[in-house]
Design a protein around this motif. Sequence first.
Motif, PDB file in Angstrom:
ATOM      1  N   ASP A  20      62.364  49.216  61.223  1.00 44.04           N
ATOM      2  CA  ASP A  20      62.615  49.373  62.683  1.00 44.04           C
ATOM      3  C   ASP A  20      61.410  48.409  63.165  1.00 44.04           C
ATOM      4  O   ASP A  20      61.603  47.570  64.224  1.00 44.04           O
ATOM      5  CB  ASP A  20      62.292  50.640  63.372  1.00 44.04           C
ATOM      6  CG  ASP A  20      63.613  51.452  63.044  1.00 44.04           C
ATOM      7  OD1 ASP A  20      64.608  51.054  63.142  1.00 44.04           O
ATOM      8  OD2 ASP A  20      63.262  52.500  62.705  1.00 44.04           O
ATOM      9  N   LEU A  21      60.215  48.205  62.431  1.00 43.96           N
ATOM     10  CA  LEU A  21      58.873  47.669  63.006  1.00 43.96           C
ATOM     11  C   LEU A  21      59.275  46.146  62.776  1.00 43.96           C
ATOM     12  O   LEU A  21      58.848  45.562  63.650  1.00 43.96           O
ATOM     13  CB  LEU A  21      57.742  47.768  62.222  1.00 43.96           C
ATOM     14  CG  LEU A  21      57.163  49.520  62.335  1.00 43.96           C
ATOM     15  CD1 LEU A  21      56.042  49.769  61.656  1.00 43.96           C
ATOM     16  CD2 LEU A  21      57.287  49.917  63.835  1.00 43.96           C
ATOM     17  N   VAL A  22      59.934  45.682  61.632  1.00 48.90           N
ATOM     18  CA  VAL A  22      60.399  44.207  61.163  1.00 48.90           C
ATOM     19  C   VAL A  22      61.225  43.754  62.294  1.00 48.90           C
ATOM     20  O   VAL A  22      61.123  42.727  62.768  1.00 48.90           O
ATOM     21  CB  VAL A  22      60.934  44.300  59.990  1.00 48.90           C
ATOM     22  CG1 VAL A  22      61.632  42.943  59.523  1.00 48.90           C
ATOM     23  CG2 VAL A  22      59.726  44.556  58.731  1.00 48.90           C
ATOM     24  N   ARG A  23      62.165  44.757  62.795  1.00 51.23           N
ATOM     25  CA  ARG A  23      63.170  43.952  63.712  1.00 51.23           C
ATOM     26  C   ARG A  23      62.576  43.871  65.171  1.00 51.23           C
ATOM     27  O   ARG A  23      62.949  43.098  65.694  1.00 51.23           O
ATOM     28  CB  ARG A  23      64.484  45.280  63.891  1.00 51.23           C
ATOM     29  CG  ARG A  23      65.223  45.189  62.361  1.00 51.23           C
ATOM     30  CD  ARG A  23      66.762  46.001  62.911  1.00 51.23           C
ATOM     31  NE  ARG A  23      66.310  47.504  62.694  1.00 51.23           N
ATOM     32  CZ  ARG A  23      66.567  47.914  61.763  1.00 51.23           C
ATOM     33  NH1 ARG A  23      66.627  47.584  60.506  1.00 51.23           N
ATOM     34  NH2 ARG A  23      66.145  49.337  61.480  1.00 51.23           N
ATOM     35  N   TYR A  24      61.636  45.139  65.531  1.00 50.88           N
ATOM     36  CA  TYR A  24      61.107  44.864  66.758  1.00 50.88           C
ATOM     37  C   TYR A  24      60.072  43.760  66.774  1.00 50.88           C
ATOM     38  O   TYR A  24      59.958  42.885  67.826  1.00 50.88           O
ATOM     39  CB  TYR A  24      60.142  46.144  67.064  1.00 50.88           C
ATOM     40  CG  TYR A  24      59.802  46.034  68.485  1.00 50.88           C
ATOM     41  CD1 TYR A  24      60.573  46.376  69.546  1.00 50.88           C
ATOM     42  CD2 TYR A  24      58.434  45.736  68.727  1.00 50.88           C
ATOM     43  CE1 TYR A  24      60.105  46.376  70.839  1.00 50.88           C
ATOM     44  CE2 TYR A  24      57.791  45.634  69.969  1.00 50.88           C
ATOM     45  CZ  TYR A  24      58.743  45.950  71.152  1.00 50.88           C
ATOM     46  OH  TYR A  24      58.215  46.054  72.188  1.00 50.88           O
ATOM     47  N   ALA A  25      59.348  43.578  65.595  1.00 52.63           N
ATOM     48  CA  ALA A  25      58.413  42.291  65.646  1.00 52.63           C
ATOM     49  C   ALA A  25      59.509  41.012  65.844  1.00 52.63           C
ATOM     50  O   ALA A  25      58.800  40.011  66.596  1.00 52.63           O
ATOM     51  CB  ALA A  25      57.900  42.219  64.245  1.00 52.63           C
ATOM     52  N   GLY A  26      60.525  40.837  65.240  1.00 52.75           N
ATOM     53  CA  GLY A  26      61.334  39.580  65.272  1.00 52.75           C
ATOM     54  C   GLY A  26      61.694  39.388  66.741  1.00 52.75           C
ATOM     55  O   GLY A  26      61.819  38.350  67.406  1.00 52.75           O
ATOM     56  N   ALA A  27      62.261  40.640  67.348  1.00 51.22           N
ATOM     57  CA  ALA A  27      62.634  40.367  68.855  1.00 51.22           C
ATOM     58  C   ALA A  27      61.384  40.298  69.736  1.00 51.22           C
ATOM     59  O   ALA A  27      61.799  39.873  70.640  1.00 51.22           O
ATOM     60  CB  ALA A  27      63.331  42.075  69.277  1.00 51.22           C
ATOM     61  N   SER A  28      60.258  41.038  69.501  1.00 54.17           N
ATOM     62  CA  SER A  28      59.248  40.707  70.452  1.00 54.17           C
ATOM     63  C   SER A  28      58.216  39.590  70.170  1.00 54.17           C
ATOM     64  O   SER A  28      57.465  39.261  70.950  1.00 54.17           O
ATOM     65  CB  SER A  28      58.525  42.137  70.482  1.00 54.17           C
ATOM     66  OG  SER A  28      57.839  42.237  69.253  1.00 54.17           O
TER      67      SER A  28
END
Length: 136
Positions: A20-28
């Motif tokens: 989830d952190l990886v996905r959020y980092a990519g989105a943000s």
Amino acid sequence: MSVDKGFELKPLQVRLTRADLVRYAGASLDFNPIHWNERFATEVGLPDVIAHGMLTMAVAGRVVTQAKLGALVSYTARFTRPVVVPDDDKGALVELSAKVGAVLDNGDLRVDITAKFDGKTVLGRAQAVVRPTEAA
């Protein structure tokens, strides 16, 4: 449905994993290494990799939006403690609850949110203002 001061919203539990952190980092576009690099996180004094504050805040907001009381007008919070995300399949469990803290003069609802990780509050003064819909 009439909603008065003290009305409790349905609680919510959300697990945050390293994925989830990886996905959020990519989105943000927030690639701060405290959110993915264990060595770096511990070198700067953190216990381990931590969730992005804004991700934690967004997850906490779900306890309000899932209640479908109306339109979310505003949402504020202070970050008081990090959510430590272990490198395993379980991740970090964030426990969310909320209740209507006030009915404002214009009929809007002030919803007070509690977000806990490991039994401790992670957001301070987390409050949302909701404008009720006719169906709420």
